[in-house]
Design a protein around this motif. Sequence first.
Motif, mmCIF file in Angstrom:
data_model
loop_
_atom_site.group_PDB
_atom_site.id
_atom_site.type_symbol
_atom_site.label_atom_id
_atom_site.label_comp_id
_atom_site.label_asym_id
_atom_site.label_seq_id
_atom_site.Cartn_x
_atom_site.Cartn_y
_atom_site.Cartn_z
ATOM 1 N N GLY A 42 0.870 -1.173 0.000
ATOM 2 C CA GLY A 42 0.000 0.000 0.000
ATOM 3 C C GLY A 42 0.901 1.215 0.000
ATOM 4 O O GLY A 42 1.889 1.268 -0.759
ATOM 5 N N GLY A 43 0.639 2.137 0.945
ATOM 6 C CA GLY A 43 1.398 3.382 0.952
ATOM 7 C C GLY A 43 2.657 3.317 1.790
ATOM 8 O O GLY A 43 3.543 2.515 1.555
ATOM 9 N N ILE A 44 2.692 4.097 2.827
ATOM 10 C CA ILE A 44 3.928 4.415 3.528
ATOM 11 C C ILE A 44 4.663 3.198 4.098
ATOM 12 O O ILE A 44 5.819 2.952 3.799
ATOM 13 N N GLY A 45 3.970 2.394 4.905
ATOM 14 C CA GLY A 45 4.636 1.246 5.551
ATOM 15 C C GLY A 45 5.166 0.265 4.520
ATOM 16 O O GLY A 45 6.296 -0.217 4.603
ATOM 17 N N GLY A 46 4.340 -0.009 3.520
ATOM 18 C CA GLY A 46 4.757 -0.952 2.489
ATOM 19 C C GLY A 46 5.936 -0.420 1.695
ATOM 20 O O GLY A 46 6.859 -1.162 1.372
ATOM 21 N N ILE B 174 4.011 -9.841 1.377
ATOM 22 C CA ILE B 174 2.868 -8.976 1.724
ATOM 23 C C ILE B 174 3.427 -7.919 2.680
ATOM 24 O O ILE B 174 3.747 -8.231 3.836
ATOM 25 N N CYS B 175 3.593 -6.692 2.191
ATOM 26 C CA CYS B 175 4.244 -5.642 2.972
ATOM 27 C C CYS B 175 3.384 -5.227 4.171
ATOM 28 O O CYS B 175 2.184 -5.489 4.205
ATOM 29 N N PRO B 176 4.003 -4.572 5.166
ATOM 30 C CA PRO B 176 3.269 -4.196 6.387
ATOM 31 C C PRO B 176 2.388 -2.961 6.161
ATOM 32 O O PRO B 176 2.573 -1.909 6.787
ATOM 33 N N SER B 177 1.459 -3.102 5.236
ATOM 34 C CA SER B 177 0.491 -2.032 4.957
ATOM 35 C C SER B 177 -0.820 -2.370 5.650
ATOM 36 O O SER B 177 -0.999 -3.478 6.157
#
Length: 317
Positions: free
Chosen positions: A13-17, A198-201
């Motif tokens: 998604g955005g920032i965290g990912g 799967i990023c931390p989004s």
Amino acid sequence: MSRGRRTVLALSGGIGGAKLALGLSLVLDPANLVVVANTGDDFQHLGLSISPDIDTVMYTLAGINNPVTGWGRRDETWRFMEALEQLGGETWFRLGDTDLATNMERTRRLTAGDTLSDITADFCRRLGVRCRVLPMSDVVVRTRVKTGQGWLDFQDYFVRYQCAPVVEDFSFAGVESATPSRGFLAALADPALRAIVICPSNPFISIDPILSLRGVRDALRTSAAPVIAVSPIIGGQAVKGPTAKMMRELGLSVTAATVGERYADFVDGYVVDDRDAVGLSLPGVEIRATKTLMQTLDDRKHLARAVLDLADELSAS
Ligand code: FO1
């Protein structure tokens, strides 16, 4: 890791990912990294086609992201917003002068019939981004949020109302007829795939839109490559954004376990923070605890290595 496997596919998604995507780009040959960005946040505003998560990922990988806001470009100026304000235009969604160029050129090219995939690839090449950044789909999908105030368009919920409304449900308008982008499908089918990350989004508004695209969840379940998720919850808190608030409003416990359970049908590994690993177990999922808070560049690289190590370990087993 077997010799032939080298491509890493990250869903963000955005920032965290974007932080983890940057970490991955620094510990891999960037040519072997494909980052698929959520486009459910996209919307038409001021006559422009705006793609926030694509831009956050692209700017972060190009090293030109705004480190304060997390979105938009660094060293930004706001003359356009000031002039628009003077004329009574809508300024609740802050578009900086250099960010405006991205959105103007994307809008011009979409109107000319180019795909979001091709536009994003050209922007990345021009900005010096060596890995591939792809929209999850080249078909319009729009996240809507059901709240106590009724259904809201995503950016109204997220920016105009600053995530204050109580969420009850989400919908991804258009997802039934949207196909994953060609590059996304190619990456999922890539025989040289080393890992899917799967990023931390935010699982609800950033990852679920991607998983809801036709065939994606099944492709993850059946992929020969290990699927590794990273928890967006650290020490029972979300690092940034409305993830924890949404979980509470949906009656879910704000834990890494809650997110892991949502992904358990398709992940092989789950990387959580040391603070969240005690007593955590998910049937069929290999859990790894490490430091997952990403404050420095080394933190980003450390987490990327932890994810890839787990993937390679699962491939070898
Ligand atoms: N987020 C805000 O909270 N306020 C803003 O004014 C804002 C402007 C903005 C402009 C361009 C862009 O690409 C993103 C922007 N975002 C803003 C973030 C945007 O709402 C994203 O959807 C969130 O980052 C969630 O992913």
